[in-house]
Structures are given as structure tokens and as C-alpha cells.
Scaffold this active site. Sequence first.
Site, PDB file in Angstrom:
ATOM      1  N   GLU A  24      -5.388   4.298   6.054  1.00  0.00           N
ATOM      2  CA  GLU A  24      -5.009   4.019   4.660  1.00  0.00           C
ATOM      3  C   GLU A  24      -5.378   5.153   3.699  1.00  0.00           C
ATOM      4  O   GLU A  24      -4.535   5.545   2.881  1.00  0.00           O
ATOM      5  CB  GLU A  24      -5.658   2.703   4.196  1.00  0.00           C
ATOM      6  CG  GLU A  24      -5.203   2.326   2.794  1.00  0.00           C
ATOM      7  CD  GLU A  24      -5.990   1.167   2.207  1.00  0.00           C
ATOM      8  OE1 GLU A  24      -5.909   0.054   2.737  1.00  0.00           O
ATOM      9  OE2 GLU A  24      -6.676   1.380   1.187  1.00  0.00           O
TER      10      GLU A  24
ATOM     11  N   SER B 138     -11.127  -0.296   3.043  1.00  0.00           N
ATOM     12  CA  SER B 138     -10.383  -0.496   4.302  1.00  0.00           C
ATOM     13  C   SER B 138      -9.888   0.854   4.822  1.00  0.00           C
ATOM     14  O   SER B 138      -9.211   1.576   4.093  1.00  0.00           O
ATOM     15  CB  SER B 138      -9.162  -1.383   4.064  1.00  0.00           C
ATOM     16  OG  SER B 138      -9.567  -2.597   3.499  1.00  0.00           O
TER      17      SER B 138
ATOM     18  N   ARG C  70       0.834  -1.222   0.000  1.00  0.00           N
ATOM     19  CA  ARG C  70       0.000   0.000   0.000  1.00  0.00           C
ATOM     20  C   ARG C  70       0.866   1.269   0.000  1.00  0.00           C
ATOM     21  O   ARG C  70       0.532   2.265   0.663  1.00  0.00           O
ATOM     22  CB  ARG C  70      -0.940   0.035   1.203  1.00  0.00           C
ATOM     23  CG  ARG C  70      -1.955  -1.068   1.254  1.00  0.00           C
ATOM     24  CD  ARG C  70      -2.988  -0.971   0.117  1.00  0.00           C
ATOM     25  NE  ARG C  70      -4.019  -1.950   0.332  1.00  0.00           N
ATOM     26  CZ  ARG C  70      -3.933  -3.232  -0.058  1.00  0.00           C
ATOM     27  NH1 ARG C  70      -2.873  -3.667  -0.709  1.00  0.00           N
ATOM     28  NH2 ARG C  70      -4.930  -4.057   0.182  1.00  0.00           N
TER      29      ARG C  70
END
Length: 338
Positions: A330, A236, A163
Site C-alpha cells: 500500500e 497497513s 485506495r
Amino acid sequence: MPGAAEDLTALTTLRLPAKAAARRDVTDLPALREALADARAAGLPVIVLGEGSNVVFAGDVDALVLRYTATGREVIAEDDASVTLRVAAGEHWHTLVCWCLEQGYHGLENLALIPGTVGAAPIQNIGAYGVELAPFVEAVHAVRIADGETLTLSRAECAFAYRDSIFKGALRDAVVITAVDFRLPRAHVPVTDYPSLREALAGQAAPPEPRDVFDAVVALRRARLPDPATTPNAGSFFKNPVVDAATAEALARRYPGMPQFAAPGGRKLAAGWLIEQCGWRGAEGEGVAVHPGHALVLVSRGGDGRALLALAQRIQDSVAETFGCRLEIEPRVYGAAA
Ligand SMILES: Cc1cc2nc3c(=O)[nH]c(=O)nc-3n(C[C@H](O)[C@H](O)[C@H](O)COP(=O)(O)OP(=O)(O)OC[C@H]3O[C@@H](n4cnc5c(N)ncnc54)[C@H](O)[C@@H]3O)c2cc1C
């Protein structure tokens, strides 16, 4: 550059209320350079948006909110083993995955149904069901916000990680990605070792084809994830934390059954499991909530970005207190200090 405040609520999947000093959609490179020059002249920083599926507006932003919406895909090289595509940044990611599957260009099936644009995909090296974008990227083409110059980064220069990429580090807020080159194999062994995907494919007699993986991923995502069209969310909300091996072992002894996965630098923990253990699933804040079916997803029910971040912080504090590791948010947060 328009002076009036521009409403951003409809530009993100969380639908959080916020305004920007200016906003512009541009469909080609000359228009992009012109918009960047106008922002420089007006002294406005630039916030680049795709489909807004990984962004939190915590408040108003004194910036130009810019979307580069150019579309188009072309084959720029091919041989018996693979094909190399150049895809414009404004293409819808899932549409590209479907098209590749139809053409017999494989590898992206596990990444089906991830919301957003092609241009945003390299930013956090999108990943799902055991596959990340990085190995398929040949190059990323971009325009520098500071001076309108073009640059091309190789896969190695993108510094992809879990990520993460250079676009969240040294080039954060510094470029507009205009196109991505992908190299996709024609013959491909599908990646099916992610537990829920393996389970979904278990009933099949023959080894799964890319189409089977695509269908299974689409079905899994539809069953598990709330649709932002009806339940505003950003997927998420926290990254899965990575802890060193000694910490992971100590946690596994203390919490038998804690899911852990191999990861560079140690073991990856499941953020959703940690949040659920702390009792947050279904919890509500002021017009915001933890999704009742999926503890990793925070949803908006008419609340604002400040309320959402306040809920996120309470979750981070309680996970840190219980498990000794701090969850990292995130999505990209803008307007936090406004
Ligand atoms: C329901 C749901 C499920 C999701 N599932 C996953 C998943 O499984 N895996 C996963 O990895 N992600 C997932 N996401 C997150 C999201 O889909 C991805 O991060 C996606 O790549 C964001 O694309 P976007 O066009 O919406 O980008 P945006 O949200 O608009 O932008 C995200 C970031 O990229 C930057 N950016 C966007 N376009 C450009 C550009 N052209 N040039 C430079 N910077 C740019 C923005 O400035 C921002 O910092 C999910 C989100 C939702 C809502």
C-alpha cells in the site's frame, strides 16, 4: 539548490534511513513555483512528501524532497443542507476532522485519527471503518510539477477507487496538491455498519450521533494500531486483495471462516487474516518485523528499507503460494533501485 545530501530519516513514520539530493519546505504558491523551477534547472525529479506516513524510502533518492506546508480552511459555500470548505494541503488531517465535528459539519468521523495531511488524503482515497474520502471531495487543486501551472480536478476527474486515484495513475508524481474542497452535510446519518464499529456502538440506547462514532473510532484505533511515535510503521502495509466471485467462493469452501467483503469486481479479502494464517504475525527480519498485535502492520526496529521490502516480499510469496493471490504493497516506495 543545496548540493549536500539531506537526511530523510525523521520525515517518515517508518524512520527508515535515507538521503535526498535536496529538500525544501514551502508555505505558499510563489515559493512552491520557485522550488519547482529550481528543481527543473538542477535536473532533479521532485518527490512530494506530507507527513511521511504512507511512504517507504528503500534507499537514497536523487531528487528534491518537497513539502507544501500551507495551512488554512475557509467556507466557500453553504446552504441549509451542506457546507463547502477549501482546506490547504498542509493542514493535519485529524485536526480537520475534529474541527469539522465541532462546527457541525459531518461525514468525516469514521476517518478520525488517520495520520497525515489533507493534501495526501486524495492520493490513496483514504478510508477506514466503512467510509472513504471520495464522496466528500468536491475538487482538488494542484500545481503541475513540469511547468508550475495550476489545475483543478473535479471528484469525477480524480478517478477515486479503493485506495486509489488518478494521483497514483496518470498524474503520479506529476502534481503537488495545494488544497482540497470538501462538501459536508449538516444532517448526516452516521455509517456504522463496519463490524467492529457496530460492536463498539452496540451498548448505546439511542441511534449514534456523529460524536459517538468519532469517539468509538478514536478508541478502536488507539486500542488496535501501534502509535508511529513509539513504534515506527506506515499503517497497513498491504492493500486488501479483491478476487472475482468464483475465486472467492472456492476460497470460502476451502477455508471456512475466511473473512470476505463485497467489493466492485468481486470480493475483498482481509490481507491481515491471510498474513496471519501464513504464520507471519510477530515474525522478525533484520531490524524489521511484523507487528505482534496486527499482522497487516510492518514495523521498523532500526532496520532499513531494503530489509523491510525483503520481509514484505517473503510475506507476498507465502500468501500467493497458500491462497493464490498476490498482496499489493500500500505505501509508496521510493529509492528502490538506488
Ligand atoms: C498508524 C497508521 C495508520 C494508518 N491508517 C490508515 C487508514 O486507516 N486508512 C488509510 O487510508 N490510510 C491509513 N494510513 C496511511 C496514511 O495515513 C495515509 O495514506 C495518509 O493520507 C498519508 O498522509 P501523509 O501526509 O503522511 O502522506 P505521505 O506519506 O507523506 O505521502 C503519501 C503519498 O502522497 C503523496 N503526497 C503527499 N502530499 C502530497 C501533496 N500535497 N501533493 C501531491 N502528492 C502528495 C506522496 O508523494 C506519497 O506518494 C495509516 C498510516 C499510519 C502510519
